[in-house]
Every structure is written in structure tokens, then in C-alpha cells.
Design a protein around this motif. Structure first.
Motif, PDB file in Angstrom:
ATOM      1  N   PRO A 271       0.985  -1.090   0.031  1.00  0.00           N
ATOM      2  CA  PRO A 271       0.068   0.004  -0.026  1.00  0.00           C
ATOM      3  C   PRO A 271       0.917   1.231  -0.137  1.00  0.00           C
ATOM      4  CG  PRO A 271      -0.773  -1.653   1.512  1.00  0.00           C
ATOM      5  CD  PRO A 271       0.507  -2.061   1.013  1.00  0.00           C
ATOM      6  N   ARG A 272       0.359   2.151  -0.646  1.00  0.00           N
ATOM      7  CA  ARG A 272       1.234   3.731  -0.835  1.00  0.00           C
ATOM      8  C   ARG A 272       1.742   4.035   0.304  1.00  0.00           C
ATOM      9  NH1 ARG A 272       0.498   2.297  -4.760  1.00  0.00           N
ATOM     10  NH2 ARG A 272      -0.268   3.095  -6.892  1.00  0.00           N
ATOM     11  N   LEU A 273       1.306   3.981   1.579  1.00  0.00           N
ATOM     12  CA  LEU A 273       1.728   4.519   2.840  1.00  0.00           C
ATOM     13  C   LEU A 273       3.023   3.736   3.175  1.00  0.00           C
ATOM     14  CD1 LEU A 273       1.195   6.759   4.936  1.00  0.00           C
ATOM     15  CD2 LEU A 273       0.328   4.701   6.382  1.00  0.00           C
ATOM     16  N   GLY A 274       4.248   4.851   3.294  1.00  0.00           N
ATOM     17  CA  GLY A 274       5.500   4.138   3.677  1.00  0.00           C
ATOM     18  C   GLY A 274       6.200   3.661   2.516  1.00  0.00           C
ATOM     19  N   ARG A 275       5.862   3.693   1.429  1.00  0.00           N
ATOM     20  CA  ARG A 275       6.528   3.088   0.157  1.00  0.00           C
ATOM     21  C   ARG A 275       7.283   4.111  -0.344  1.00  0.00           C
ATOM     22  NH1 ARG A 275       3.683   1.486  -5.461  1.00  0.00           N
ATOM     23  NH2 ARG A 275       3.544   3.789  -5.492  1.00  0.00           N
ATOM     24  N   PRO A 276       8.565   3.898  -0.952  1.00  0.00           N
ATOM     25  CA  PRO A 276       9.417   4.820  -1.802  1.00  0.00           C
ATOM     26  C   PRO A 276       8.508   5.704  -3.029  1.00  0.00           C
ATOM     27  CG  PRO A 276      10.796   2.994  -1.175  1.00  0.00           C
ATOM     28  CD  PRO A 276       9.255   2.567  -0.987  1.00  0.00           C
ATOM     29  N   ASP A 277       9.157   6.635  -3.242  1.00  0.00           N
ATOM     30  CA  ASP A 277       8.214   7.364  -4.564  1.00  0.00           C
ATOM     31  C   ASP A 277       8.381   6.324  -5.730  1.00  0.00           C
ATOM     32  OD1 ASP A 277       9.252  10.603  -3.482  1.00  0.00           O
ATOM     33  OD2 ASP A 277       7.486   9.468  -2.906  1.00  0.00           O
ATOM     34  N   PRO A 278       7.713   6.239  -6.586  1.00  0.00           N
ATOM     35  CA  PRO A 278       7.742   5.444  -8.013  1.00  0.00           C
ATOM     36  C   PRO A 278       8.978   5.882  -8.555  1.00  0.00           C
ATOM     37  CG  PRO A 278       5.389   5.993  -7.467  1.00  0.00           C
ATOM     38  CD  PRO A 278       6.174   6.860  -6.526  1.00  0.00           C
ATOM     39  N   ASN A 279       9.509   5.156  -9.547  1.00  0.00           N
ATOM     40  CA  ASN A 279      10.625   5.459 -10.425  1.00  0.00           C
ATOM     41  C   ASN A 279      10.412   4.875 -11.639  1.00  0.00           C
ATOM     42  OD1 ASN A 279      11.028   2.817  -9.184  1.00  0.00           O
ATOM     43  ND2 ASN A 279      13.341   3.073  -9.851  1.00  0.00           N
ATOM     44  N   CYS A 280       9.308   4.079 -11.707  1.00  0.00           N
ATOM     45  CA  CYS A 280       9.116   3.212 -12.975  1.00  0.00           C
ATOM     46  C   CYS A 280       7.625   3.038 -13.273  1.00  0.00           C
ATOM     47  CB  CYS A 280       9.835   2.104 -12.659  1.00  0.00           C
ATOM     48  SG  CYS A 280       9.801   0.881 -14.223  1.00  0.00           S
ATOM     49  N   ARG A 281       7.349   3.245 -14.658  1.00  0.00           N
ATOM     50  CA  ARG A 281       6.006   2.821 -14.824  1.00  0.00           C
ATOM     51  C   ARG A 281       6.233   1.353 -15.434  1.00  0.00           C
ATOM     52  NH1 ARG A 281       0.811   4.896 -14.900  1.00  0.00           N
ATOM     53  NH2 ARG A 281      -0.500   3.789 -16.476  1.00  0.00           N
ATOM     54  N   VAL A 282       5.210   0.459 -14.595  1.00  0.00           N
ATOM     55  CA  VAL A 282       5.358  -0.732 -14.721  1.00  0.00           C
ATOM     56  C   VAL A 282       4.145  -1.062 -15.712  1.00  0.00           C
ATOM     57  CG1 VAL A 282       5.233  -3.100 -13.865  1.00  0.00           C
ATOM     58  CG2 VAL A 282       6.406  -1.489 -12.582  1.00  0.00           C
ATOM     59  N   GLN A 283       4.210  -2.049 -16.937  1.00  0.00           N
ATOM     60  CA  GLN A 283       3.261  -2.425 -17.969  1.00  0.00           C
ATOM     61  C   GLN A 283       2.789  -3.607 -17.663  1.00  0.00           C
ATOM     62  OE1 GLN A 283       2.398   0.317 -19.359  1.00  0.00           O
ATOM     63  NE2 GLN A 283       3.560   0.722 -21.459  1.00  0.00           N
ATOM     64  N   TRP A 284       1.375  -3.702 -17.115  1.00  0.00           N
ATOM     65  CA  TRP A 284       0.659  -4.787 -16.722  1.00  0.00           C
ATOM     66  C   TRP A 284      -0.255  -5.588 -17.665  1.00  0.00           C
ATOM     67  CZ3 TRP A 284       3.086  -6.326 -12.464  1.00  0.00           C
ATOM     68  CH2 TRP A 284       3.415  -5.484 -11.624  1.00  0.00           C
ATOM     69  N   LYS A 285      -0.858  -4.742 -18.515  1.00  0.00           N
ATOM     70  CA  LYS A 285      -1.654  -5.236 -19.615  1.00  0.00           C
ATOM     71  C   LYS A 285      -1.469  -4.666 -21.086  1.00  0.00           C
ATOM     72  CE  LYS A 285      -6.137  -5.997 -19.155  1.00  0.00           C
ATOM     73  NZ  LYS A 285      -6.275  -7.419 -19.705  1.00  0.00           N
ATOM     74  N   ILE A 286      -1.661  -5.728 -22.019  1.00  0.00           N
ATOM     75  CA  ILE A 286      -1.483  -5.060 -23.460  1.00  0.00           C
ATOM     76  C   ILE A 286      -2.612  -5.442 -24.090  1.00  0.00           C
ATOM     77  CG2 ILE A 286       0.004  -7.186 -24.159  1.00  0.00           C
ATOM     78  CD1 ILE A 286       1.458  -5.250 -26.062  1.00  0.00           C
ATOM     79  N   ASP A 287      -2.984  -4.799 -25.267  1.00  0.00           N
ATOM     80  CA  ASP A 287      -4.124  -5.213 -26.141  1.00  0.00           C
ATOM     81  C   ASP A 287      -3.327  -5.872 -27.080  1.00  0.00           C
ATOM     82  OD1 ASP A 287      -6.779  -3.394 -28.111  1.00  0.00           O
ATOM     83  OD2 ASP A 287      -5.761  -5.387 -28.230  1.00  0.00           O
ATOM     84  N   HIS A 288      -3.202  -7.298 -26.949  1.00  0.00           N
ATOM     85  CA  HIS A 288      -2.325  -8.208 -27.561  1.00  0.00           C
ATOM     86  C   HIS A 288      -2.892  -8.311 -29.164  1.00  0.00           C
ATOM     87  CE1 HIS A 288      -4.671 -11.939 -27.423  1.00  0.00           C
ATOM     88  NE2 HIS A 288      -5.115 -11.525 -26.055  1.00  0.00           N
TER      89      HIS A 288
END
Ligand code: RIB
Ligand code: CA
Length: 303
Positions: A271-288
Motif C-alpha cells: 500500500p502507498r503509505l511508507g512506500r518509496p516514490d515510484p521510479n518506474c511505469r510498470v506495464q501490466w496489460k497489453i491489447d495483444h
């Protein structure tokens, strides 16, 4: 964009897709799927096949720290087995991929670096010229994931050069990661290989031959898949067709020292609380479906 690659069957598709849909201003090669001599020769051949005269510069022959390790058991001895390939028309323009990357990053506005092999060249460029981190539009890479393929924890591109990957994931600029979670959704199934074979002209059938070789090889290692993932295409389409993807901004680090986990991309999904700031956009789904249609369009355009 500049494509940094280690052709490799899926790299060969990514080169065609980038040639069709991106403003491809250069190609650099790195040792990975096969030794550098093979990956560079293969990149030159593919650029010939699409009639491209973009600059091609070869780069690192081996990782920063890790020993040289390849994937010829998957891509064949020459890195691009399965088809009768023409002789390359000319050699690489230089062996200084890092210098080329630095010069282009400094002189080109809005440049995306799209590494689709081990990250050695990109890491070397970032270390030699830290200023380029603020000059580029971003880095869209194929690598990593919530699971591995070369080990239970590590995907090949990251595993092959973990130290380089750690540098890239920490570079501070825009970063998009197409890991195995999304790449496995874009499979060259037998039906899709058949559709490549039906493309008029020569390029489609040649790529069908390449994937007719690649598919059973991949299936041996990944029996849960129905087709060969076109891994590297995801990193290109993330730049040219971002609407095809669903992703999230996460904090990702690369393990370099783990006895069992070296090369792992550790994605902090707490969960967001306590997590470091994001450094990366992670792709999870693609319209294959739409993505494969673009692959066919690109192969048709150069057939
Ligand atoms: O794990 C998949 C990656 O390893 C792809 O880039 C493929 O070309 C190989 O390099
Ligand atoms: Ca690759």
C-alpha cells in the motif's frame, strides 16, 4: 528513438515495428542472446531487410561485472536461427555504441532509448555522461517482471547484467518497464505464425520461418504458453502506441547480490503509505490483438 538490441528473434520483430512506426534514429547492439558479433550481424541483416540505413553501432561485448552469458539454447548458435538470412550489406558504422548514444542524447530533442537486451550499453552511457539523464524523453525497456525466466526470480535481460540494470533503474528519469507479466500476453501462436506466412512478399514468410523455429524452442522452456512471446515489441509499442497498455507507477529496484535472486526486479506493490516514490511505469496489460495487427502491418509494409 534508438533501439539497443541483441537480436534475437523478438528483437528482429521489434526492429521492424520500430522502423515502421517510430522515428528510428539509430540502432546499437549489445552481447546478450548471442555474442556481440552475432547480435551485430543480425541487426545489420534486419536493417537491410527493411531497407533502413539508420546508423548502427556495436557496443559492449560483455556485462559490467557478471560473466558473459547468452541464450543460444533459445535463439540458436547465431542468435537468429530458423531462416535463410542474406549476407549483411555492410558492417556496423563503429564499435562505439556508448559514444553514439551519448552524442545522440545530447544533440536530439525528445529522444527515447529503447533497450531490449542486457542494459550494459545504457548503463555505460549514463555513467560516462550523467547529463543525458535529464536530456532524454525516457527509457522504455524490456526486462524484469514479478517472476523470472532465466531463474525463478530473474528475467534474462536483467539477469545477464544486474549491475547495469541497477544503474538504469536508478537513473532518475522517465522509465517504462515491459516485464514478463505483460510480454507473455503478446504471443506468436501457431495461428499468428501462419498469418505471418500469408503476408505477400518475402519478409512475412521469412519471419514465419524464424518463429517456426523459435516457437517450439520457447514452448520447451515455457510449456504453459501457446506461443512465443514477442517480448521486445512491448518496449517499442510502449513508446509508439502507449494507449495499448495498462500500467502503474511503482518503485522498482534490481537485486545484484542475492545468491538466489540476483537479477530480480523487486516491485514494491505494498500500500502507498511508507512506500518509496515510484521510479518506474510498470506495464501490466497489453491489447495483444491490436498489437499483433501492428506487427503484421509493419511486416507487410516492408515485404
Ligand atoms: O527475457 C526475454 C528477453 O531476453 C528478450 O529481450 C529476448 O530477446 C531475450 O533477449
Ligand atoms: Ca532482446
Amino acid at each position: 528513438m534508438i533501439l539497443d538490441c541483441d537480436p534475437g528473434h523478438d528483437d528482429a520483430v521489434a526492429l521492424v515495428v520500430a522502423s515502421r512506426f517510430a522515428d528510428l534514429v539509430g540502432v546499437t547492439t549489445v552481447a546478450g542472446n548471442a555474442p556481440l558479433t552475432h547480435t551485430t550481424r543480425n541487426a545489420r541483416i534486419v536493417l537491410d531487410l527493411v531497407g533502413s540505413d539508420v546508423p548502427l553501432h556495436s557496443g559492449a561485448q560483455r556485462p559490467l561485472v557478471a560473466p558473459p552469458r547468452h541464450a543460444q539454447n533459445v535463439h540458436g548458435e547465431n542468435g537468429l536461427a530458423g531462416a535463410m538470412l542474406p549476407e549483411p550489406s555492410r558492417p556496423a558504422d563503429s564499435q562505439d555504441a556508448v559514444g553514439f548514444l551519448i552524442d545522440m542524447c545530447r544533440s536530439t530533442e525528445g529522444l527515447w532509448l529503447v533497450p531490449i537486451g542486457p542494459l550494459t550499453n545504457i548503463a555505460l552511457a549514463l555513467r560516462a555522461a550523467p547529463d543525458i539523464a535529464d536530456r532524454i524523453a525516457g527509457i522504455s525497456l524490456m526486462g524484469g517482471g514479478t517472476f523470472g525466466n532465466r531463474t525463478p526470480a530473474a528475467e534474462f535481460n536483467i539477469w545477464a547484467d544486474p549491475e547495469a540494470a541497477a544503474i538504469v533503474f536508478a537513473y532518475g528519469g522517465k522509465l517504462v518497464m515491459s516485464g514478463l507479466d505483460v510480454c507473455h500476453q503478446l504471443q506468436a501462436t501457431p495461428e499468428r505464425v501462419d498469418s505471418m506466412r500469408r503476408i505477400p512478399g518475402t519478409l512475412g514468410p521469412l519471419y514465419a520461418d524464424l518463429f517456426a523455429y523459435f516457437l517450439p524452442t520457447i514452448e520447451k522452456f515455457m510449456p504453459d504458453l501457446r506461443g512465443a512471446p514477442m517480448f521486445d515489441v512491448c518496449a517499442v509499442l510502449s513508446v509508439t502506441h502507449p494507449a495499448l497498455f495498462e500500467g502503474s507507477d511503482e518503485h522498482v529496484v534490481v537485486e545484484t547480490a542475492g545468491e538466489h535472486t540476483a537479477g530480480m526486479t523487486l516491485i514494491d506493490i505494498r500500500p502507498r503509505l511508507g512506500r518509496p516514490d515510484p521510479n518506474c511505469r510498470v506495464q501490466w496489460k497489453i491489447d495483444h490483438e491490436a498489437s499483433f495487427a501492428l506487427i503484421v502491418e509493419a511486416l507487410t509494409a516492408f515485404s
